[in-house]
Design a protein around this motif. Structure first.
Motif: not given
Length: 874
Positions: A664-671, A673-674, A605-623
């Motif tokens: 913040l981690i996602w933003c660092m990766l996106e930055t 990446w771009r 709900t807080r993510t307004l802009e589309p992201k290049l890196i597709p995170l949050l789409q995987e189950e990753d039970r441990h995380q």
């Protein structure tokens, strides 16, 4: 400049154009003279609690005129009703004789105003005067008096009462128990150079509609608030007076609080180990004394007190200085229980010093400014480590931080430049701080500048992306601390701080717990202090928070800051139990995973802009387990210590805090990446990695290391992307070494893609074999079916046989040897095949393999023969 000054009020620009009679006099040809006279004498006298600014000037007849400027409406204001009647006037004053002009009052005498204050309804005015000749010699207004203090009705009768006619100077200040009120009683403080403070009770009555008259003018009741003190400071915003008494040669700081119900209390007393020798009697923030010798003031000890809404109480002190080669100043952090004394070199020995140290209140920071030499931004909320405060030495930018002065520091980060009549609102200059981040080589300055930038992140012009970009380019640039850890902790802290300042003691502010490095140009000595003795125990508002801080110091060991040790232990337990096949309560695990779902939903709900890196789409039970555990533990921690706060509000704050960490981690990766223009095909493993891929991989490795140290979760999908980049960028030996040491985590998503995208070349076979033998059993069984290879077939058959024989019980069977696909002369193998065939038919073991019906006794027979042939070299 480290500080940005925005003009809040300019007495010449805001007042001169609206002076009464200016246009008419100008039309008659005398406008220039009137304007020049007013401009020379125009100055600010006082600032009231509601922000109204009282100024004075001389008209063309030499009369003393008082006006009021409302900073909210940005207009000059007159009394509540602008029509005034000249009646019952004293010899010292008269009505203005005009209708509707916006100033408060005119005194028809050539008198120099010392102090002035007006009540909240603008119906009463108090003022004190000293008259000077042109040669600067005092003339007596009446025998035996050099200072005259008057109380005037300005709405609209103009009756005048003489409150004091004495030799010493008097300062006046109306109390403002409410910003807007309609009180039938007003209270006026008189502060005298004779070392006492009186409070006058002024009862008023309304006549003929709006006329306000002093009812008890013949006998005003008064209280003695304090006496025999040597220093006092007024806090207009909070309606407090601080003062220092000498008791048995010791300086004792006390505070009087004036309440809305017209009462007052002595709130605390605190001994201060300071020397006030050479300090003439001094008032702070009771209006500016334009007649004192400023050069003498610079050589005196400097003392002021700052507070903020978090319950901090700081006493800033600079002793009398005989030599300006080395500057010493102290800050008493009374809310923390210690004193820090700083010693700084002023610069070159022949540098000219014209002004002493100035202390400025900037909210959560205190600025110590020595013009042209240094600026020290002290973190008063988190002063434990010197590296969290920014010390900037003299240079061209530093020399011009503030105008020439002298200055008064006011609540709300306001600064009054008394010489120019300007009021500035001071704030940290984020552009300069970002420049410092990019260019400084000192770790201590990087740390301090980072915290300064984040502390003012609520500024609309603030762009957190700039910090993220700087971190991505300087991720290995700090040696004294982990830059990513510090950013994650500090930024997450400041993201929730505006919602609830009580988290100050409950959430970590920094990842650095100790600092052994030195700050160039400054030395520090820390001493413990006795805590202030609170006098009143029915505390509220600011005093309740200060008392909470003091209680925290007295009784809290260790500190209450949240840390992830419990989460780390429980998470490792859950992961190891899953590996060994043990299971916790289904309800317990479900609640943890539900917490993780809430965090991810909050992030989406807080993510307004589309992201290049597709995170949050995987189950990753441990995380998800780690994420859910952190929600549970942090929520319980805050509920335990934040009494009286709604559970729903705390839960939302926890979700926001953890969402901020992940984002913040996602933003660092996106930055990154771009910046490196990494292409989408990086997700496919049939290409070699580029230098850009390696930069992103390096950043992800540093992020992983920081997250593991903090035991904070990573966005689901992080490990899969990290693994794919590792395959791109690393030689086989290094890749397997990273896997064995836990740097790369083998997720099912990444391994499936590896098996799907890579062909069976000799190099890729080695890679796949090295991956499969390191997979956990459950994932290994699934992945083997995706690889059409003898080794995969061998692994499938072995797992299949192990599963069948796990619960094997010997039972008599009919011979089934004849059913084999071809005759085998090796009888033990025939018997083994017969056993497996019987187990398959009787126990239906194939259902465990997700519908893969090609795993049967015949397949195992062929795989076993082939494997035996290879081993025997046939």
């Amino acid at each position: 400049m480290a500080l940005r000054l925005v003009v809040h009020f300019d007495v010449r620009a805001d007042v001169l154009p609206s002076l009464p009679g200016q246009e008419a006099t100008a039309a008659a040809g005398g406008g220039a003279g009137v304007l020049e006279t007013a401009q020379e004498s125009l100055r600010v006298l006082n600032i009231e609690r509601n922000g109204n600014i009282i100024y004075t000037y001389k008209d063309n007849k030499g009369n003393a005129v008082f006006g009021l400027y409302d900073c909210q409406t940005r207009q000059n204001e007159g009394p509540t009703t602008q029509s005034r009647t000249a009646s019952n006037l004293s010899p010292f004053c008269s009505a203005s004789g005009w209708l509707g002009l916006l100033h408060l009052y005119t005194f028809e005498k050539d008198m120099q105003a010392v102090s002035c204050s007006v009540n909240s309804e603008r119906t009463l005015l108090a003022a004190s005067f000293i008259q000077y000749t042109k040669e600067g010699v005092r003339n007596e207004l009446q025998p035996g008096s050099k200072c005259l203090t008057l109380l005037v009705e300005i709405h609209p009768v103009n009756n005048v009462k003489v409150l004091k006619a004495v030799e010493s100077c008097i300062w006046v200040q109306f109390l403002y128990p409410h910003v807007e009120s309609h009180l039938l009683q007003n209270h006026l403080l008189l502060i005298s150079e004779e070392k006492y403070i009186d409070r006058f009770h002024i009862q008023i009555t309304r006549e003929d509609g709006n006329r306000v008259v002093i009812r008890n003018s013949s006998h005003l009741l008064r209280d003695r608030i304090a006496e025999d003190f040597i220093w006092a400071q007024w806090d207009m915003s909070e309606q407090r007076v601080y003062y220092i008494e000498l008791e048995k040669s010791k300086s004792v700081l006390k505070c009087i609080q004036f309440w809305a119900d017209e009462s007052f209390n002595l709130m605390f007393e605190m001994p201060l180990d300071i020397s006030l020798s050479g300090l003439g009697f001094k008032f702070v923030n009771f209006g500016y004394d334009y007649y004192q010798d400023q050069e003498k003031l610079c050589s005196q000890p400097s003392l002021c007190i700052f507070t903020n809404h978090t319950g901090s109480l700081c006493v800033c002190y600079s002793p009398k200085c005989d030599s300006w080669k080395e500057i010493t100043y102290s800050v008493f952090y009374l809310h923390k229980g210690y004193r820090k004394t700083f010693t700084a070199a002023s610069g070159s020995a022949d540098s000219h010093v014209t002004k002493g140290i100035t202390f400025l209140n900037l909210g959560c920071l205190v600025a110590v400014y020595f013009p042209g030499h240094f600026l020290h931004l002290l973190n008063i909320q988190h002063p434990d480590l010197i590296c969290h405060s920014l010390f900037l030495t003299g240079n061209n930018k530093m020399a011009a931080v503030l105008p020439p002065g002298p200055w008064q520091s006011l609540p709300g980060s306001l600064i009054l430049d008394c010489s120019s009549g300007k009021v500035y609102r001071a704030a940290l200059d984020q552009s300069y701080l970002m420049w410092l981040l990019w260019n400084t080589r000192l770790d201590c300055e990087k740390m301090a500048a980072l915290h300064c930038v984040l502390s003012c992140g609520r500024d609309p012009g603030f762009q957190e992306d700039q910090i993220v970009q700087w971190i991505c380019e300087h991720v290995s640039g700090c040696h004294s601390f982990d830059l990513i850890q510090e950013f994650l902790i500090a930024s997450s802290y400041w993201s929730v701080y505006p919602e609830m300042s009580d988290v100050d003691m409950l959430l970590p502010y920094s990842s650095v717990l100790t600092w052994k490095g030195e700050i160039p140009g400054i030395t520090l000595v820390t001493e413990e202090l006795p805590l202030p003795l609170m006098k009143v125990y029915s505390l509220k508002g600011y005093w309740a928070k200060l008392n909470s801080n003091l209680e925290y110091i007295k009784y809290t060991k260790p500190h209450l800051h949240y840390h992830n040790s419990v989460v780390r232990r429980e998470w490792h337990n859950l992961v190891s139990e899953e590996k060994t096949g043990k299971r916790r309560s289904t309800t317990y695990v479900k609640n943890i995973l539900d917490n993780a779902i809430k965090v991810i939903s909050n992030m989406e709900t807080r993510t307004l802009e589309p992201k290049l890196i597709p995170l949050l789409q995987e189950e990753d039970r441990h995380q998800r387990l780690l994420m859910g555990l952190m929600v549970s533990e942090l929520r319980d921690h805050l509920l335990r210590h934040l009494q009286g706060v709604e559970k729903k509000k705390i839960e939302q704050m926890v979700l926001d805090y953890i969402s901020k960490l992940l984002n913040l981690i996602w933003c660092m990766l996106e930055t990154s990446w771009r910046k490196h223009s990494v292409h989408p095909w990086v997700f496919h493993l049939n290409n070699h990695g580029s230098a850009a891929d390696f930069e992103v991989f390096h950043l992800m490795t540093r992020i992983l290391d920081a997250a593991n140290s903090l035991c904070c979760p990573l966005p689901p999908g992080f490990h899969s992307l990290h693994m794919i980049l590792g395959v791109h960028c690393l030689p086989l030996y290094n890749l397997l070494h990273y896997i064995d040491n836990g740097v790369l985590l083998l997720t099912e998503t990444a391994v499936r893609r590896l098996m799907k995208d890579l062909d069976n070349s000799e190099k890729n076979e080695k890679l796949k074999f090295g991956i499969i033998v390191r997979l956990p059993p459950l994932i290994g069984q699934k992945v083997c079916r995706l690889w059409d290879h003898p080794m995969s077939s061998n692994s499938i058959s072995r797992n299949h046989v192990a599963q069948l024989l796990k619960n094997y019980r010997k039972e008599p069977r009919h011979s089934m040897i004849g059913k084999s696909s071809f005759p085998v002369e090796f009888l033990p193998l025939n018997y083994f095949i017969e056993t497996l065939t019987g187990l398959e038919s009787s126990h239906q073991a194939l259902c465990d393999f997700e519908g893969h019906d090609n795993v049967d006794a015949e397949f195992v027979e062929e795989a076993a023969l082939k494997h035996t042939t290879v081993l025997l070299g046939l």
